[in-house]
Scaffold this active site. Structure first.
Site, short mmCIF file in Angstrom:
data_model
loop_
_atom_site.label_atom_id
_atom_site.label_comp_id
_atom_site.label_asym_id
_atom_site.label_seq_id
_atom_site.Cartn_x
_atom_site.Cartn_y
_atom_site.Cartn_z
N LYS A 163 0.85 -1.20 0.00
CA LYS A 163 0.00 0.00 0.00
C LYS A 163 0.88 1.24 0.00
O LYS A 163 1.82 1.33 0.79
CB LYS A 163 -0.90 0.00 1.24
CG LYS A 163 -1.92 1.11 1.26
CD LYS A 163 -2.80 1.00 2.49
CE LYS A 163 -3.85 2.10 2.50
NZ LYS A 163 -4.70 2.04 3.70
N SER A 198 0.91 5.82 -0.87
CA SER A 198 0.15 7.00 -0.45
C SER A 198 -1.14 7.17 -1.26
O SER A 198 -2.12 7.70 -0.76
CB SER A 198 1.01 8.25 -0.58
OG SER A 198 1.53 8.36 -1.89
N PHE A 199 -1.13 6.73 -2.53
CA PHE A 199 -2.37 6.84 -3.30
C PHE A 199 -2.60 5.62 -4.18
O PHE A 199 -3.25 5.69 -5.20
CB PHE A 199 -2.41 8.13 -4.14
CG PHE A 199 -1.16 8.38 -4.91
CD1 PHE A 199 -0.97 7.81 -6.15
CD2 PHE A 199 -0.17 9.19 -4.40
CE1 PHE A 199 0.18 8.04 -6.88
CE2 PHE A 199 0.99 9.43 -5.13
CZ PHE A 199 1.17 8.86 -6.37
N GLY A 200 -2.06 4.49 -3.78
CA GLY A 200 -2.28 3.28 -4.57
C GLY A 200 -2.03 2.03 -3.75
O GLY A 200 -1.53 2.08 -2.63
N LYS A 201 -2.42 0.90 -4.31
CA LYS A 201 -2.22 -0.40 -3.66
C LYS A 201 -1.57 -1.35 -4.65
O LYS A 201 -1.61 -1.14 -5.87
CB LYS A 201 -3.57 -0.99 -3.22
CG LYS A 201 -4.24 -0.23 -2.08
CD LYS A 201 -5.57 -0.90 -1.73
CE LYS A 201 -6.30 -0.13 -0.63
NZ LYS A 201 -7.61 -0.73 -0.32
N LYS A 242 -0.48 -2.96 -9.67
CA LYS A 242 -0.43 -1.71 -8.92
C LYS A 242 -1.55 -0.83 -9.45
O LYS A 242 -1.68 -0.67 -10.66
CB LYS A 242 0.94 -1.05 -9.14
CG LYS A 242 1.13 0.30 -8.47
CD LYS A 242 2.54 0.83 -8.81
CE LYS A 242 2.77 2.21 -8.23
NZ LYS A 242 4.11 2.75 -8.59
N ASP A 296 16.84 5.83 -7.80
CA ASP A 296 16.34 5.42 -6.48
C ASP A 296 16.71 3.98 -6.16
O ASP A 296 15.90 3.21 -5.65
CB ASP A 296 14.83 5.63 -6.40
CG ASP A 296 14.36 5.90 -4.96
OD1 ASP A 296 15.21 6.19 -4.09
OD2 ASP A 296 13.14 5.81 -4.70
#
Length: 379
Positions: free
Chosen positions: A31, A33-36, A52, A146
């Site tokens: 999970k 911040s704005f998706g799973k 996703k 990243d």
């Protein structure tokens, strides 16, 4: 009639766009911040993937739509054994979906948190596999930006795969990048330099790989850098800090982490690429290698998630029609723009079309010239 046909598996046209109906959702595994992220199975092929999905409204409100589009565009052009590859992208009124390789071995951060201490030969193979992935990305002019244990996933056999291209950048030839991006403890010194306008290039990913390798071997990073540490402090640390290397580590590994490469001279790179070398660490196959609380997500408990999604979308549409505020109209405008600009992708179809073209080309090349001449004479 409905009762007789409902038990039959749905038939899908291979030329139609893949959508939410084509998958069965099995369980949530992450999970954001704005998706799973959840495990799904494609109904026709029975293949398992990770899916996703990102809420469009939240992406618009947080100004993240461009990043999502850029990530999609980058991933559609990539395919490599040590990346998490994109297979499908599609949307509905509520969410944007990315369906990628399913890797059930967990990320390296999870295993560090489980107090796994990776042996030197294991880390050496990780470095080799990740080096091949970074070399491939460089050939495609991509800087990941990243690289860290959180973004390196293991498959069930223990091979590594790079994921999360959310802040990746495409580097045009003969240029450098000047924008700061990444996770501070893994970012290269040139990203904190007072002369940052000079820019940076692919080398920043190799620095991050070195920091990651050190952390896997030792259980902590070589520099005490936190997200709250200022750029000035970090730049000073790079100039003054002395990195300790435990005496138990081989001199070859230490020299590699100091950017000296004889340690890799004996590597069979073809065997690495073909995953013929057996990793020294095999993830636990008896359970999901991730935080178990994700399994309690409401999505998993729904018996018919698609049915509930349709009901929710219908309700949302009704509410949109009722509301005539300028703010809501602006949001609706943004959402419609996302709907229009979203890039649909189907790697299966791309591969199928490519194979057809290759087969046609081969057929054309194997035609007997005399036979063709005879046909032309008859005409």
């Amino acid at each position: 009639m409905g009762a007789n046909t409902s038990s039959k598996p749905p038939v899908f046209d291979e030329n139609e766009d893949v959508n939410f109906d084509h998958f069965e959702i099995l369980r949530a595994i992450g999970k954001g911040s704005f998706g799973k992220v959840c495990i799904v199975q494609k109904n026709d092929t029975k293949k398992m993937y990770a899916m996703k999905y990102m809420n469009k409204q939240k992406c618009v409100e947080r100004n993240e739509v461009r990043n999502v589009f850029k990530e999609l565009q980058i991933m559609q052009g990539l395919e490599h054994p040590f990346l998490v590859n994109l297979w499908y992208s599609f949307q509905d009124e509520e969410d944007m979906f990315m369906v990628v390789d399913l890797l059930l071995g967990g990320d390296l951060r999870y295993h560090l948190q489980q107090n796994v201490r990776f042996q030197e030969d294991t880390v050496k193979l990780f470095i080799c596999e990740l080096a091949m992935a970074l070399d491939y990305l460089q050939s495609q002019r991509i800087i990941h930006r990243d690289m860290k244990p959180d973004n390196i996933l293991l498959d069930e056999h223990g091979h590594v795969h790079i994921t999360d291209f959310n802040i990746a950048a495409v580097l045009p030839r003969e240029t450098q990048i000047t924008t700061m991006a990444g996770t501070k403890p893994y970012m290269a010194p040139e990203m904190f330099s007072s002369r940052r306008e000079a820019g940076y290039s692919f080398a920043v990913d190799w620095w991050s790989l070195g920091v990651t390798a050190y952390e896997l071997l030792r259980g902590r990073r070589p520099y005490h850098i936190r997200s709250s540490t200022s750029s000035k402090e970090i730049a000073h640390m790079f100039e003054t800090a002395i990195v300790p290397y435990p005496s138990a580590w081989s001199q070859e590994m230490v020299s590699l982490l100091r950017k000296n490469f004889p340690y890799m001279s004996d590597v069979n790179w073809d065997a690495v690429l073909q995953k013929r070398l057996i990793p020294g660490f095999i993830p636990n196959k008896g359970r999901l290698n991730c935080d178990p609380t994700f399994e309690l997500e409401e999505m998993i408990l729904e018996s018919k998630p698609l049915h509930k999604k349709k009901k929710r979308l219908a309700k949302k549409e009704k509410e949109m029609r009722k509301c005539d505020s300028s703010q809501m109209c602006l949001l609706q405008e943004h959402l419609e723009s996302v709907q229009k600009e979203f890039i649909i992708f189907n790697r299966e179809k791309v591969k199928r079309d490519f194979n057809k073209r290759q087969a046609n080309l081969a057929f054309e090349q194997t035609k007997d010239p005399q036979e063709e001449n005879g046909q032309n004479n008859n005409l």
